[in-house]
Design a protein around this motif. Structure first.
Motif, short mmCIF file in Angstrom:
data_model
loop_
_atom_site.label_atom_id
_atom_site.label_comp_id
_atom_site.label_asym_id
_atom_site.label_seq_id
_atom_site.Cartn_x
_atom_site.Cartn_y
_atom_site.Cartn_z
N ALA A 105 1.00 -1.29 -0.14
CA ALA A 105 -0.03 0.13 0.15
C ALA A 105 0.89 1.26 -0.10
CB ALA A 105 -1.00 -0.11 1.03
N ARG A 106 1.71 1.24 0.71
CA ARG A 106 2.88 2.48 0.91
C ARG A 106 3.45 2.68 -0.56
NH1 ARG A 106 7.64 5.07 1.50
NH2 ARG A 106 7.75 6.23 3.70
N SER A 107 4.03 1.50 -1.53
CA SER A 107 4.31 1.81 -2.53
C SER A 107 3.51 2.41 -3.62
CB SER A 107 4.78 0.33 -3.24
OG SER A 107 5.18 0.58 -4.32
N HIS A 108 2.25 2.13 -3.54
CA HIS A 108 0.99 2.53 -4.14
C HIS A 108 1.00 4.08 -4.01
CE1 HIS A 108 0.19 -1.21 -6.33
NE2 HIS A 108 -0.34 -1.76 -5.41
N PHE A 109 0.70 4.57 -2.66
CA PHE A 109 0.71 5.93 -2.25
C PHE A 109 1.94 6.67 -2.74
CE2 PHE A 109 -2.42 4.23 1.19
CZ PHE A 109 -3.32 4.68 0.55
N TRP A 110 3.06 6.17 -2.53
CA TRP A 110 4.12 7.04 -2.89
C TRP A 110 4.41 7.11 -4.30
CZ3 TRP A 110 8.85 6.62 -5.60
CH2 TRP A 110 9.75 7.93 -5.06
N ARG A 111 3.95 6.17 -5.25
CA ARG A 111 3.98 6.45 -6.71
C ARG A 111 2.95 7.44 -7.23
NH1 ARG A 111 6.22 6.91 -11.30
NH2 ARG A 111 5.23 6.61 -13.07
N PHE A 112 1.74 7.41 -6.35
CA PHE A 112 0.81 8.49 -6.44
C PHE A 112 1.34 9.80 -6.34
CE2 PHE A 112 -2.43 11.12 -4.84
CZ PHE A 112 -3.28 11.56 -5.85
N LEU A 113 1.86 10.12 -5.16
CA LEU A 113 2.56 11.31 -4.73
C LEU A 113 3.70 11.86 -5.65
CD1 LEU A 113 2.37 10.75 -0.82
CD2 LEU A 113 1.01 12.32 -2.41
N GLN A 114 4.49 10.74 -6.02
CA GLN A 114 5.63 11.03 -6.99
C GLN A 114 5.07 11.49 -8.25
OE1 GLN A 114 7.67 7.70 -8.91
NE2 GLN A 114 9.64 8.73 -8.35
N LEU A 115 3.85 10.97 -8.98
CA LEU A 115 3.38 11.48 -10.11
C LEU A 115 2.70 12.98 -9.99
CD1 LEU A 115 1.44 8.57 -11.59
CD2 LEU A 115 3.19 9.88 -12.74
N CYS A 116 1.91 13.33 -8.83
CA CYS A 116 1.54 14.55 -8.49
C CYS A 116 2.30 15.55 -8.53
CB CYS A 116 0.52 14.23 -7.22
SG CYS A 116 -0.94 13.47 -7.51
N SER A 117 3.51 15.23 -7.70
CA SER A 117 4.96 16.05 -7.33
C SER A 117 5.47 16.60 -8.70
CB SER A 117 5.85 15.41 -6.42
OG SER A 117 6.85 16.42 -6.17
N SER A 118 5.76 15.60 -9.59
CA SER A 118 6.04 15.87 -11.01
C SER A 118 5.39 16.59 -11.70
CB SER A 118 6.55 14.42 -11.64
OG SER A 118 5.44 13.67 -11.93
N TYR A 119 3.98 16.61 -11.64
CA TYR A 119 3.36 17.44 -12.33
C TYR A 119 2.72 18.76 -11.66
CZ TYR A 119 2.19 14.18 -16.01
OH TYR A 119 2.23 13.17 -17.05
N GLY A 120 3.22 18.84 -10.50
CA GLY A 120 3.16 20.09 -9.63
C GLY A 120 1.81 20.27 -9.32
N LEU A 121 0.95 19.21 -8.95
CA LEU A 121 -0.28 19.20 -8.39
C LEU A 121 -0.07 19.08 -7.00
CD1 LEU A 121 -1.58 16.50 -10.92
CD2 LEU A 121 -2.37 18.91 -10.72
#
Length: 345
Positions: A105-121
């Motif tokens: 679960a942590r890996s899924h959440f972290w992947r989501f946050l990484q994508l949002c961070s790269s897009y500046g969301l």
């Protein structure tokens, strides 16, 4: 707009099914999350979202080198796939696989946050890619007043961030509630649809940050419990040995008393103080040192001098020695005052 090819379910259908099943589990009326019906929904939701994630990767919908403006409004919602995967993974109740589920679960959440961070969301700090217990194993942290001050500052900062996230979350929920009916009814234009999806993403950013913090704390607890269970047993023989119970006996001052008290039948075994001490020393109960020679309790200095004088006379005179022995034997069997019949009234 990205959709799946072939006769299978489309990407939008897989995402909708996964989100619906997560909402039913999250807001369901079942008394226990471990109920078979609930766990079946969790399994179905995970299966749908895993297929959706594979399809998103195959279509290459997102790239960390792009800007958020380059994503089509209809495709923004697919950014939520890893966040929903993380949320449903936490709903699994198999305790034997709890640590595995937490890490997944942590890996899924972290992947989501990484994508949002790269897009500046959203404005947030991306947490570490691994739980702190795994990264910091074997490396002691700083100590002293400076470390304590840094810890207090970190706690205050963390508390402030939580308060800020809570306020943002309530604001986002209010805005989403006011826009939901318009978007779901198909009356919203593209700008409203885009804003609605971005607001949902930002709400899940706050949720993911909270979940990762909670997951890290639970992982540390589970790993410490596992380490405690695997700790080696104490070496053989270190446990205190069980001694056989002692049989009752009479403890006497010297050999003469031992003969007197042991003469009757039935009688208890008798042993002198010196013999008893020597037996206990051989058994390892007493330290290996001689029994201290001390005057019996209640003996005055005058009586002690008298005894020493008698001992000296005994050594010098054979007849005196025999009389003294007879007198000692008589005193051992007759209490003080024996035969005194004066002043009896």
């Amino acid at each position: 707009m990205a959709e799946g090819a072939g006769s299978g379910p489309r990407l939008s259908e897989l995402l909708a099914a996964g989100r619906r099943l997560w909402e039913e589990v999250e807001n369901g009326e079942e008394p226990s999350s471990g109920a078979p019906g609930v766990q079946e929904k969790v399994r179905q939701g995970l299966e749908a979202l895993q297929r959706a994630a594979a399809m998103v990767a195959q279509l290459e919908l997102f790239s960390e080198n792009e800007d958020v403006e380059e994503i089509a409004s209809a495709d923004l919602k697919y950014l939520l796939v890893p966040a929903l995967l993380g949320a449903l993974t936490l709903k699994q109740v198999d305790l034997s696989k709890r640590l595995q589920h937490l890490e997944s679960a942590r890996s899924h959440f972290w992947r989501f946050l990484q994508l949002c961070s790269s897009y500046g969301l959203g404005s947030f700090s991306l947490p570490p890619g691994s739980p702190p217990a795994e990264e910091g194993a074997g490396s002691p942290g700083p100590t002293g007043p400076a470390a304590a001050q840094a810890s207090l500052v970190a706690m205050a900062s963390n508390r402030q961030a939580k308060i800020q996230r809570y306020k943002q979350k309530k604001e986002l929920e209010n805005r989403l509630a006011s826009m939901r009916s318009c978007v779901e009814s198909g009356q919203a234009d593209e700008d409203q649809i885009r804003e609605f999806h971005i607001l949902q993403i930002q709400r899940w950013i706050n949720t993911s940050l909270e979940e990762i913090e909670s997951i890290d704390q639970e992982i540390i607890i589970l790993r410490s419990r596992g380490a405690a269970k695997q700790s080696p047993a104490p070496p053989h023989g270190t446990a205190r040995q069980v001694r056989a119970p002692m049989k009752p006996f009479i403890l006497t001052r010297d050999a003469a008393q031992a003969k007197v008290f042991g003469a009757g039948y039935p009688s208890l075994p008798t042993v002198t103080v010196d013999d008893w001490y020597e037996q206990r020393r051989r058994q390892g109960v007493m330290p290996g040192q001689s029994l201290p020679q001390r005057a019996p309790a209640g003996i005055t200095d005058e009586e002690l001098q008298k005894q020493q004088q008698e001992k000296k006379e005994e050594d010098d005179d054979e007849e005196t020695l025999q009389k003294a022995r007879n007198w000692d034997d008589w005193k051992d069997t007759h209490p003080r005052g024996y035969g005194n019949r004066q002043n009896t009234g």
